[in-house]
Design an enzyme around this catalytic site. Sequence first.
Site, PDB file in Angstrom:
ATOM      1  CG  ASP A  24       6.377   3.437   1.158  1.00  0.00           C
ATOM      2  OD1 ASP A  24       6.218   4.272   1.939  1.00  0.00           O
ATOM      3  OD2 ASP A  24       4.508   3.351  -0.139  1.00  0.00           O
ATOM      4  CE1 TYR A  67      -3.201   2.720   0.715  1.00  0.00           C
ATOM      5  CE2 TYR A  67      -2.645   2.977   2.134  1.00  0.00           C
ATOM      6  CZ  TYR A  67      -3.632   3.392   1.210  1.00  0.00           C
ATOM      7  OH  TYR A  67      -3.808   4.614   1.469  1.00  0.00           O
ATOM      8  CE  LYS A  82       0.959   4.763   7.993  1.00  0.00           C
ATOM      9  NZ  LYS A  82       1.174   4.648   7.133  1.00  0.00           N
TER      10      LYS A  82
HETATM   11  C1  LIG Z   1       0.446   4.643   5.492  1.00  0.00           C
HETATM   12  C2  LIG Z   1       1.299   4.206   4.355  1.00  0.00           C
HETATM   13  C3  LIG Z   1       1.233   5.203   3.512  1.00  0.00           C
HETATM   14  C4  LIG Z   1       0.643   6.350   2.886  1.00  0.00           C
HETATM   15  O1  LIG Z   1       0.459   7.314   3.904  1.00  0.00           O
HETATM   16  P1  LIG Z   1      -0.707   8.652   4.469  1.00  0.00           P
HETATM   17  O2  LIG Z   1      -0.050   9.351   6.028  1.00  0.00           O
HETATM   18  O3  LIG Z   1      -2.063   7.371   5.378  1.00  0.00           O
HETATM   19  O4  LIG Z   1      -1.383   8.970   3.652  1.00  0.00           O
HETATM   20  C5  LIG Z   1       1.973   5.212   2.058  1.00  0.00           C
HETATM   21  N1  LIG Z   1       2.955   3.913   2.068  1.00  0.00           N
HETATM   22  C6  LIG Z   1       2.977   3.205   3.527  1.00  0.00           C
HETATM   23  C7  LIG Z   1       3.526   2.143   3.196  1.00  0.00           C
HETATM   24  C8  LIG Z   1       1.934   3.491   4.871  1.00  0.00           C
HETATM   25  O5  LIG Z   1       2.582   1.823   5.267  1.00  0.00           O
END
Ligand SMILES: *Cc1c(COP(=O)(O)O)cnc(C)c1O
Length: 430
Positions: free
Chosen positions: A240, A145, A268
């Site tokens: 990511d 994701y 995060k």
């Molecule tokens: C949470 C997450 C996102 C998206 O971040 P948001 O701040 O919720 O938009 C993208 N990539 C990864 C791997 C994530 O865990």
Amino acid sequence: MRSIEKSQQAFKDASNYFPGGVDSPVRAFKNVGGNPLFIKKGAGSHIYDIDGHDYIDYVLSWGPLILGHADAKVVTALKAAVSNGTSYGAPTLLETTLAKKIQSIVPTMEMMRMVSSGTEATMSAIRVARGVTKRDKIVKFIGNYHGHSDSLLVDAGSGVATFDINTSPGVPKALAYDTLTSPYNDVATIKQIFEKHGDEIACVIVEPVAGNMGVIPGTQDFLQTLRELTQQHGSILIFDEVMSGFRAAYRGAQSLYGIQPDMTTLGKVVGGGLPVGVFGGRRDIMKQVAPQGPIYHAGTLSGNPLAMTGGISTLEQLTPALYDQMTEKVNRLAKGIKDAAASHHIPIVVHHVGTMWSYFFNQGPVNNFDDVQRSDMAFFAKFFNALLAQGIYTAPSEYETNFMSSKHTDDEIDQTIAGFNQAFDDVLKG
Ligand SMILES: *Cc1c(COP(=O)(O)O)cnc(C)c1O
């Protein structure tokens, strides 16, 4: 049975204003057949709902709160920052301070840009990759994701998987067409994709330690193959690390594998509970972002002083020693969970990397999205609710990750293990 009357009423009320009663789908508890708890406050490792119940929290706002809720130093720093104004739309020293701190921990971030969410970071990173390579196609992995931008919302994990929405309505076919997907940890398939489309691929984006289908570490061979294929074909490799950064290890997943991506996205933990995302990487790539180069990216609240302060005051407190302590707690918890399941004759697979952990009711092995889907989701839903009744707040989906904070005590780990044992008893008794 504990009463959650106020949360039930609040959910009913909220459902008139928000689709599904929430501002982000996975909060809804829809998949575990429950009513989400409305939270009044957090302190350290605990959250408190509006009915007056107290929970040991392993969701931690879905990862950011590595120092727990309302950490004293973070709160003090934020209070001082807010009295100077919340945003100027002009540069501040705080942005450079946070950038230097990030680079000292993740050296591949030679240049970067601050944004306000992980979604914005990944969306911008793929635009940069497309702009630099002058190619349109991207590759992502099934069950990874990367936020909810159009190109990345194909075969995604997290809430997309929880609610079984393969590809969201509203994503233009043309964009979905340019997103090639491949199973995670599958070296043969990604090689085939590069054989066929290698010269059209702008970038490969991957969670090096996947956390949006539960925790599934990438294999060394898989990630090394991605590094080699992208190099051979002039594509950009994007790690990511919005979740795994400052979570899988102090220096992120990239430090565990010794692989240098061309670009990295963070989020995060990097905002310490305030809205922050970061994309960055090789200087020659990032120099092409406007106004230094032609690839456009902008943001009214990008790098605002409150968000930067949340990030700085969090990262300043992180040390490798702190990660050793948190990892040790995760190791002990993981063993306790395995033992609890074994003594109840329940098949389980427990995965954990650094401060990230999850478990699957599954015979194993669990190396990709198909494997996760073979888990016993009905049992999970009952088990989640039994844990909640013990005052243990975990992610309400088997496609999500749980976390550890620096504030969780050894006693709380013991309580949690006892809670798992009790929850197995309760579910088996029906
Ligand atoms: C949470 C997450 C996102 C998206 O971040 P948001 O701040 O919720 O938009 C993208 N990539 C990864 C791997 C994530 O865990």
